[in-house]
Structure formats: C-alpha cells, structure tokens
Design an enzyme around this catalytic site. Structure first.
Site, PDB file in Angstrom:
ATOM      1  N   HIS A 109      -7.025  13.018  10.849  1.00  0.00           N
ATOM      2  CA  HIS A 109      -6.023  13.526  11.793  1.00  0.00           C
ATOM      3  C   HIS A 109      -5.566  12.518  12.819  1.00  0.00           C
ATOM      4  O   HIS A 109      -4.693  12.835  13.634  1.00  0.00           O
ATOM      5  CB  HIS A 109      -6.562  14.757  12.528  1.00  0.00           C
ATOM      6  CG  HIS A 109      -6.480  16.008  11.722  1.00  0.00           C
ATOM      7  ND1 HIS A 109      -5.379  16.831  11.731  1.00  0.00           N
ATOM      8  CD2 HIS A 109      -7.346  16.553  10.844  1.00  0.00           C
ATOM      9  CE1 HIS A 109      -5.573  17.845  10.907  1.00  0.00           C
ATOM     10  NE2 HIS A 109      -6.773  17.696  10.355  1.00  0.00           N
ATOM     11  N   LYS A 131       3.181  20.494  24.471  1.00  0.00           N
ATOM     12  CA  LYS A 131       2.110  19.892  23.665  1.00  0.00           C
ATOM     13  C   LYS A 131       1.020  19.453  24.623  1.00  0.00           C
ATOM     14  O   LYS A 131       1.226  19.436  25.832  1.00  0.00           O
ATOM     15  CB  LYS A 131       2.641  18.706  22.866  1.00  0.00           C
ATOM     16  CG  LYS A 131       3.457  17.713  23.707  1.00  0.00           C
ATOM     17  CD  LYS A 131       4.059  16.585  22.882  1.00  0.00           C
ATOM     18  CE  LYS A 131       5.213  16.995  22.036  1.00  0.00           C
ATOM     19  NZ  LYS A 131       4.940  16.974  20.610  1.00  0.00           N
ATOM     20  N   ARG A 132      -0.134  19.110  24.106  1.00  0.00           N
ATOM     21  CA  ARG A 132      -1.179  18.596  24.978  1.00  0.00           C
ATOM     22  C   ARG A 132      -0.660  17.391  25.754  1.00  0.00           C
ATOM     23  O   ARG A 132       0.192  16.650  25.272  1.00  0.00           O
ATOM     24  CB  ARG A 132      -2.415  18.206  24.160  1.00  0.00           C
ATOM     25  CG  ARG A 132      -3.240  19.389  23.717  1.00  0.00           C
ATOM     26  CD  ARG A 132      -3.806  20.168  24.897  1.00  0.00           C
ATOM     27  NE  ARG A 132      -4.830  19.411  25.578  1.00  0.00           N
ATOM     28  CZ  ARG A 132      -6.138  19.658  25.512  1.00  0.00           C
ATOM     29  NH1 ARG A 132      -6.587  20.678  24.819  1.00  0.00           N
ATOM     30  NH2 ARG A 132      -6.988  18.904  26.167  1.00  0.00           N
ATOM     31  N   LYS A 178       1.779  10.741  23.870  1.00  0.00           N
ATOM     32  CA  LYS A 178       2.871  11.705  23.656  1.00  0.00           C
ATOM     33  C   LYS A 178       4.023  11.481  24.636  1.00  0.00           C
ATOM     34  O   LYS A 178       5.108  12.017  24.483  1.00  0.00           O
ATOM     35  CB  LYS A 178       2.342  13.134  23.757  1.00  0.00           C
ATOM     36  CG  LYS A 178       1.398  13.505  22.611  1.00  0.00           C
ATOM     37  CD  LYS A 178       0.791  14.894  22.815  1.00  0.00           C
ATOM     38  CE  LYS A 178      -0.222  15.278  21.753  1.00  0.00           C
ATOM     39  NZ  LYS A 178       0.381  15.914  20.561  1.00  0.00           N
ATOM     40  N   THR A 204       3.154  19.305  14.770  1.00  0.00           N
ATOM     41  CA  THR A 204       3.594  20.545  14.127  1.00  0.00           C
ATOM     42  C   THR A 204       4.521  21.307  15.078  1.00  0.00           C
ATOM     43  O   THR A 204       5.333  22.116  14.625  1.00  0.00           O
ATOM     44  CB  THR A 204       2.404  21.449  13.749  1.00  0.00           C
ATOM     45  OG1 THR A 204       1.537  21.567  14.893  1.00  0.00           O
ATOM     46  CG2 THR A 204       1.634  20.898  12.571  1.00  0.00           C
ATOM     47  N   LYS A 219       7.967  23.707  14.407  1.00  0.00           N
ATOM     48  CA  LYS A 219       8.251  25.046  14.944  1.00  0.00           C
ATOM     49  C   LYS A 219       9.590  25.063  15.657  1.00  0.00           C
ATOM     50  O   LYS A 219      10.378  26.000  15.502  1.00  0.00           O
ATOM     51  CB  LYS A 219       7.158  25.449  15.956  1.00  0.00           C
ATOM     52  CG  LYS A 219       5.753  25.483  15.406  1.00  0.00           C
ATOM     53  CD  LYS A 219       4.755  25.547  16.568  1.00  0.00           C
ATOM     54  CE  LYS A 219       3.356  25.206  16.125  1.00  0.00           C
ATOM     55  NZ  LYS A 219       2.450  24.968  17.275  1.00  0.00           N
TER      56      LYS A 219
END
Ligand SMILES: *Cc1c(COP(=O)(O)O)cnc(C)c1O
Length: 831
Positions: A370, A561-562, A567, A666, A670
């Site tokens: 992952h 998101k986290r 990110k 992911t 969505k």
C-alpha cells in the site's frame, strides 16, 4: 401435511419476511421486546436499535444458508486479513442490500417515524485510519455482491479512530466510544474462543520418525473472542462474515498470583492482556513501531489462522490440498506475520515437513503493498521479536536462509544484493523487514494502481522482481457504488437510473450509456440541478456546524483525506492565500468555497500545524467583509458518514499529492463518480482516472514521478521556486509577516522553513503550475454547460473504478475463487 408446512411458512414469513406487515411487526416487537420501550417513550437510539435488529433478523437466514452452502459444496474460500476496516454506518447499506429501504420508509412513516433520523443516529464503525481500511470495507461489500466466498478477519477495537474536535483552531482528540450503546450488528461467539500465546522459549524434542520437533513453551496466553458481523451482498442472497477478534485474559494465566493472594497484580495482568484490542493506532502511512502494535498484529493473525486451519481440518485430512481450498490476502504487511504463523502451525502442530508446509504457505498467500513511503514500512527489532515471538523468529531465520541460498544461486558473487534482499536488516539494531517476509511468503504481490505497481516493481522491490517476476501484478483500487453513489447521492442515482436503468448499481460500466446524453441540454440541466441541491444541503450542514454562510452558487472545492505532508493540503492552503491576495488587489476571483476534512495523527506535529494554518487562513478570509468570493470551511471529524455528505456536493476534487507518493487514492474515485472534476497530479489512480474520463475533463498539473525523482537528486530547494514566482513570494512573505497569526507571529515559521528547504514533497516546486491550473478551472467553470458536460462524462466513464471490478480481478487472478449461488429454500426469498 402440506397445509401444515404452508402454515409454518406463513408464520415464518410473518417473523422474518420482507412483507410490509412483517417489517412493521418486527420493528414494533424489537422496540417492545428488545429495547423494552413503547414507541412514544423510545429515544431515536432505541428506534435505531430496534430497526437494526429487525434488519439483522432478515439477514440471519441468508447468512446461515451462505455459510452452509460454502461448507457443503466445499468451495475454495478467500480470507482477507486486515488490521483495519473503516466501515461507517451499516443500517442503510443493509436495508439497501435487502431492497427494503422504500418499504421500511413507508412502514415507519405510518408510525410517525422518519427513517433518515434513525439512519443518522448510528455511530460510524471507524476501525480504520483512511484509505486502506476503507478499501477493506469496499472489498467486503463487493465480494458479497459478487457472491464470492470471502471472509474478512480483523480486530474489534474498543476504540476506533479518535473523534476530532477543533479548539482555537487546533485539533484535539477524544476517545471514539462507538460501542458505548452496544452494537446491534455483531454476534459474539464465545464458544469459538481461540488461545493465543506470547513470549517464552522453544524446545527441540526428538520426534517419532527421527529428527526433532519444536515445542513452543510460551509465557503468556490471551484469548481471542470472535465477533461476527454479517456482510450482505446487494440484491443477492449471499451474506458473508466479517470476524473481528476481541482480546480477553486467559484464565490459567493469572492463577499463580491469584492463589498467592496477590489479587490486584492478577487483575492488572488481566488488564494487560485485555488491552490488546483496546485501541486502533491512529497513524496513517506511518509505523510507530510500538510493542503493543506487534501484539495486536500477531493476536488477530494467530486467531484467524487457527480459525482457517480449524475449518479446513474439519473436512480435509490432507494438507497438500490446503492451497486448493484456502487463499489468504494480506492487506499491507500488518498481518504479514501470518506467513510464519501458518508455517508454525503446519510444522509444529500438524508435523508437516518444511518443504510441504512452505509450498502450501506460498500457494495460499497474496500480499498487497500500500505504500512506498519508507516511514510507513514495518521493520520490527529482532530483539522485540525474540521476546514476543521466539518461535516465529526461528522460522523467519530459516525462511531467510533458504531464500538467500536461492538468491546466491541465481545471482552468484553479488553479496550486495543478498544484503538488500535479506529479511533481516543489519545495523546498530537488527530488524525484521516485514515487506520482505510478505513477498517471499506469497505467490502474488500487488500494488494498488498502475503507477504504484510499477514503482513497487522497479524501485521498492526491484531485486525481488528480478528473482520472481511472475509474482508481481497490479490491482487498481475501486470503491463500492452502493455506498459511494447509490446511497450517498440518491438524487443523482435516480437520474442515472432514469437514463440507463437500475443495472448500473451492480454493473458500473453501464454508466457509459450516459455518454449519449452528454450533449442533451435537458439532461445537463438536471444534472446541474441535482448538484445544486446537494450543495444547498452541504451549505446547511456548514451553517449548522461552523456558522459559516456559504453560497451554493460558488465552486465547491473539496480536499478530504487524512492530513499528511505528501497529500499537500498546504499547497491548497497557499493557493487560497494567493487567491485572497488577488482579490485584495482588485482582481476578479470566481466565488469558491474551499471545504477541508482531515484528521492528523496525534503525534504528527507538522500535520497538526497545517490544520492550525488552514483554520488561521479561514478565519481571515471568512471574516473579511471586503471580499465575498472566498470562503474556507474546515469540517471537523472527517469520517465515512461525513464523506457521504460532502462528496455529492463537490464541484472540484483536490488530488494533489507529490507524484509517486500516493499509492492509489480512492477518495479521487468517489468524487469523480459523483461528478466532481479532478485537479490532480500524475499520481496513483489519478493517472487512470484521467485516461478513463478523458484528459479534457481533468485538470492536470505538476511534476510527474520521474521529474520529482530527478529534482530531488539534483538537490531541489523550495527557495528557488520562491525566487522565481512573484505571486508565491507574496504569499510566503505574507505568512512570514505573521499576518495569519498576529498573537504569535512566528507560529507558522516551521511550515515555511520546511517549504523553503529541501522539502521532500516539492510543494513550492509545484505551486506555479497549480495556480495556473486553478485559473483554467475558473475559465472552465464560467461555461456552465461545458462544466456540466465534463461532470457528466466523468460520471459516465468511471465504471472501471467500481470495487466490483477490482474484486473480480482478485478473485480470478489471485485467489482462484468462483461465485457461489445461494438458494434460499424457504419463504425467505425476495418478494
Ligand atoms: C475514501 C476515504 C479515505 C481515503 O481518501 P483518499 O483521498 O484516497 O486518501 C479516507 N477516509 C475516509 C473517511 C474515506 O471515506
């Protein structure tokens, strides 16, 4: 005789059938008999529990029949081992799976009860951090919907991911007491408890057939109590199981102390073992290397392997058939110790010779990687392993000896390679490399998006790919359209169904038929109306929760998101500052509402400071009455049920990670599926999303993975980008001046220092390209019909990102499992 049978069937149907009368009766009975309340005095929570029980009753028969069918047909099964399951709420999913949501809505309305209110009181099952745990949840949904014999195994954390509240712009963590009022979906099975050992020593004793066998004499025993949750397939009669293990003290273990009269110490030790399943570690993409975490991992793995082998052993005498009947998938390395555990069980308990045990082990296991981030890779100190799992360490050493022998024979005179591939990392502290264990013990190793799998092959596990290229493959992630479209966006779902029929819910490629309507002004108009209504709903939520008034006509620009530096929420925040400056300079800025949702790991200083920075920017921007265009809303406690409310309202989806760092993502899927246009880098599944929806319907910017790598090698520094972009300079200078933190002007200095230095995330390096790209968003949005068309084409072309596609690939290519038709024989069948 026949009459009696029919009478029986009718009575049965009245109890657990799907007829409105049966549904009404079931709800009333559970309220009365299970909750001991009358409708008038019942709280919403009582009503939710009563309804949940009524729904669960309708799954029980299907559940039993499913498990019985697997057993009787002796099918090959797949077992999904995951330390996390980010399930969210179950009531609506289960109603939807049974197809009784409309009936129940009407039944409850007659009783004066609003179904949505009951759905809304269920706490999220938050047994995961983010994408990895949510993936596991989507996979369970898809496996059951595809009628595949898949069982999930994990940990029943008493406290899931923490609840986030914001005080003075800072994140504060509260315990997640999701079980406080009980959990109506789970069934405890104390009769199937499994003992798990820790510590102690190993002994070699002569065996009957010459040679020796090893006996592990552990120091501690813990009990694993299984709790089963039904996983209902959508529109199918398959109900699979999610089995979560809860730790309980073993009785024999504290007897000595107890008898010695040291009652308190005995109870303390009892607590020490029961603490194993107490709390989820709140780190996403980070390994803190805590002993309790290793205990958690081995605990649920040992329970699960015992369960799997016990089930196999009841019907098969010959372990040479194990890999024909059992596939075990490792969701990251968290359960990788399962490889050594299966070897231990086969050799020490069932007396198989090494070669046979190893063949069955490798044939059974698959490993999903992952992440490439070094700080996320599990590497347990050998000393800790030796103390907790002495027998497993011996087995790992023997696996290593044999693997390295194979390496030496394939690549003679290459000791550097041997070192790189060893399961043991040498150094001041020797460590066990869990990713290496997972690779050598599995016949399949997959990444979670095309780019990621390629990087796994060529960078992270390059040496292993050279030895065993046939093991490596890709399984691009997906999300379940039941939760992430059908349930969370009913208005869009209804519009889609009107255009293409209802089949898309289990066959997402059918969305392609929407392309025919992409130039139909009436359709685009209705699509825009659906989006606007969803935006009004979210505006109400933002008003209620944050007292911020946002304009539903503005662009809703969403990053949920986290919180992680890779990110790059900070890049987004810097750009908001840039827009703010542009508007202060009198430039026209398209109205935009920036929506953030993000939890930071409690020990991640930088991430918490970024949350504080976003709040500081929000405070300034939202309070400035001389500009009306920009609003910033940080929505606290991001979780599945909040995602379900934000995603249908999004216009823009921010997927702006540093290229090469997001394995798949992911959330990107969505959002695109719900008609948001992506602003994204060439990272993770963004690449495949862009290919699918068409580059003209995707806002691409930034460095690609190779360019990132090249810049880093060339000694990238953020200050170079600062020097060459006047707008960026103004942004950084404004922050450095203390404008956003007047009480403590140096508060955000650590952010700036990181950005201006060797920032491994190249945030400033991508800033200019990002700002240009965001201007393109403004231009595109000015053409409302053009925008709707792009949104329509995003929705139409997202079919491949259904987790049904992903799971079908796992089932066919890795697990070799087949769908199993479940035939209900009673009056239980659908009406
Ligand atoms: C989908 C999801 C994630 C993963 O989001 P990414 O943007 O892919 O990181 C994390 N948390 C929740 C609650 C989700 O629903």
């Amino acid at each position: 005789m026949e009459a009696a049978r029919r009478q029986d069937a009718i009575l049965h149907d009245a109890r657990t059938g799907l007829h409105p009368r049966a549904l009404r009766r079931a709800f009333a009975d559970h309220l009365h008999l299970t909750r001991a309340h009358e409708l008038t005095e019942a709280t919403p929570y009582d009503r939710y529990v009563a309804l949940a029980h009524a729904v669960r009753d309708r799954l029980v028969e299907r559940w039993a029949k499913t498990q019985r069918t697997y057993y009787e047909r002796d099918v090959k099964r797949a077992y999904y081992l995951s330390a996390e399951y980010l399930l969210g709420r179950a009531l609506w999913s289960n109603l939807q799976a049974l197809g009784i949501q409309d009936t129940y809505r009407a039944v409850l309305r007659d009783l004066g009860v609003n179904l949505d209110d009951l759905v809304g009181v269920e706490p999220d099952a938050g047994l995961g951090n983010g994408g990895l745990g949510r993936l596991a949840a989507c996979f369970l949904d898809s496996a059951a919907t595809l009628a595949l014999p898949v069982t999930g195994y994990g940990i029943r954390y008493e406290f899931g991911i923490f609840e986030q509240v914001i005080r003075d712009g800072c994140q504060v963590e509260l315990a997640d007491e999701w079980l406080r009022f009980g959990n109506p979906w789970e069934i405890e099975r104390p009769e199937h408890v499994v003992p798990v050992s820790f510590g102690g020593v190993t002994e070699r004793v002569p065996s009957k057939h010459g040679g020796f066998r090893v006996i592990w004499r552990p120091e501690q025993q813990v009990l694993g109590v299984p709790f089963d949750t039904p996983v209902a397939g959508y529109g199918s009669d398959t109900v699979n199981s999610l089995r979560l293990w809860s730790s309980r003290a073993g009785q024999e273990f504290d007897f000595g102390l107890f008898n010695a009269g040291d009652y308190v110490r005995a109870v303390e030790q009892k607590n020490q073992t029961e603490v194993i399943s107490k709390v989820l570690y709140p780190n996403d993409n980070f390994d803190a290397g805590k002993e309790l975490r290793l205990r958690q991992e081995y605990f649920f793995v040992a329970c699960s392997i015992a369960d799997i082998i016990g089930r196999f052993n009841r019907t098969h005498a010959d372990f040479r058939r194990l890999k024909d009947k059992v596939a075990i998938q490792l969701n990251d390395t968290h359960p990788a110790i399962a490889i050594a555990e299966l070897m231990r069980v086969l050799m020490d308990d069932h007396l198989l010779p090494w070669e046979l045990a190893w063949e069955q082990t490798v044939g059974s296991f698959g490993y999903t990687n992952h992440t490439l981030l070094p700080e996320a890779l599990e590497r347990w100190p050998v000393a800790l392993f030796e103390r907790l799992l002495p027998r497993h360490l011996e087995i790992i050493y023997e696996i290593n000896r044999r693997v390295l022998r194979e390496v030496r024979s394939a690549f003679p005179h290459d000791e550097a390679r041997v070192q790189r591939m060893s399961l043991i990392e040498e150094g001041p502290e020797r460590r066990v490399r869990m990713a290496h264990l997972a690779v050598v013990g599995s016949h399949s190793v997959n990444g979670v998006a095309r780019l990621h799998s390629e990087l796994v092959r060529t960078r992270l596990l390059r040496d292993f790919n050279e030895l065993w290229p046939e093991r490596f493959n890709n399984k691009t992630n997906g999300v379940t359209p039941r939760r992430w479209l059908s349930a969370c966006n009913p208005a869009l779902a209804a519009l889609i169904t009107e255009k293409v029929g209802a089949g898309w819910v289990t066959d997402l490629d059918r969305l392609l038929e929407l392309e025919q309507h992409a130039d139909d002004p009436d359709f685009l108009d209705r699509l825009a109306t659906v989006k606007l209504e969803n935006k009004r709903d979210l505006a109400r939520l933002i008003q209620d929760e944050l007292s911020i008034t946002v304009d539903p006509a503005s662009i809703y620009d969403v990053q949920i998101k986290r919180l992680h530096e890779y990110k790059r929420q900070l890049l987004n925040a810097l750009h908001i500052v840039a827009l703010y400056l542009r508007s202060k300079h009198g430039e026209a800025v398209t109205p935009r509402t920036f929506v953030f949702g993000a939890k930071a790991a409690p020990g991640y200083r930088m991430a918490k400071l970024i949350i504080q920075f976003i709040h500081a920017v929000a405070e300034v921007v939202n309070a400035d009455r001389r500009q009306e265009a920009l609003r910033v809303a940080f929505m606290p406690n991001y979780r599945v049920s909040l995602a379900e409310r934000i995603i249908p309202a999004a216009d823009v989806s921010e997927q702006i990670s540093t290229a090469g760092m997001e394995a798949s993502g992911t959330g990107n899927m969505k959002l695109a599926m719900n008609g948001a246009l992506t602003v994204g880098t060439l990272d993770g599944a963004n690449i495949e999303i862009r290919e699918a929806v068409g580059p003209e319907n995707f806002f691409l910017f930034g460095l690609d993975a190779d360019e990132v790598e090249a810049k880093r090698r060339a000694g990238y520094k953020g200050s170079t980008a600062y020097a060459s972009d006047p707008l960026l300079r103004e942004v950084i200078d404004l922050i450095a001046s203390g404008f956003f933190s007047p009480e403590d002007r140096t508060l955000f200095q650590p952010l700036l220092s990181a950005l201006m230095g060797i920032d491994p995330y190249l945030t400033l390096g991508d800033f200019s390209a990002y700002a240009v790209c965001q201007k393109e968003v403004e231009v595109a949005h000015a053409d409302r019909t053009g925008w709707s068309r792009k949104a329509a084409l995003n929705i139409a072309r997202m079919g491949m990102f259904s987790s049904d596609r992903t799971i079908r690939e796992y089932g066919q290519e890795i697990w070799k499992v087949e769908p199993v038709a479940i035939v209900l024989d009673g009056p239980q069948s659908r009406i």
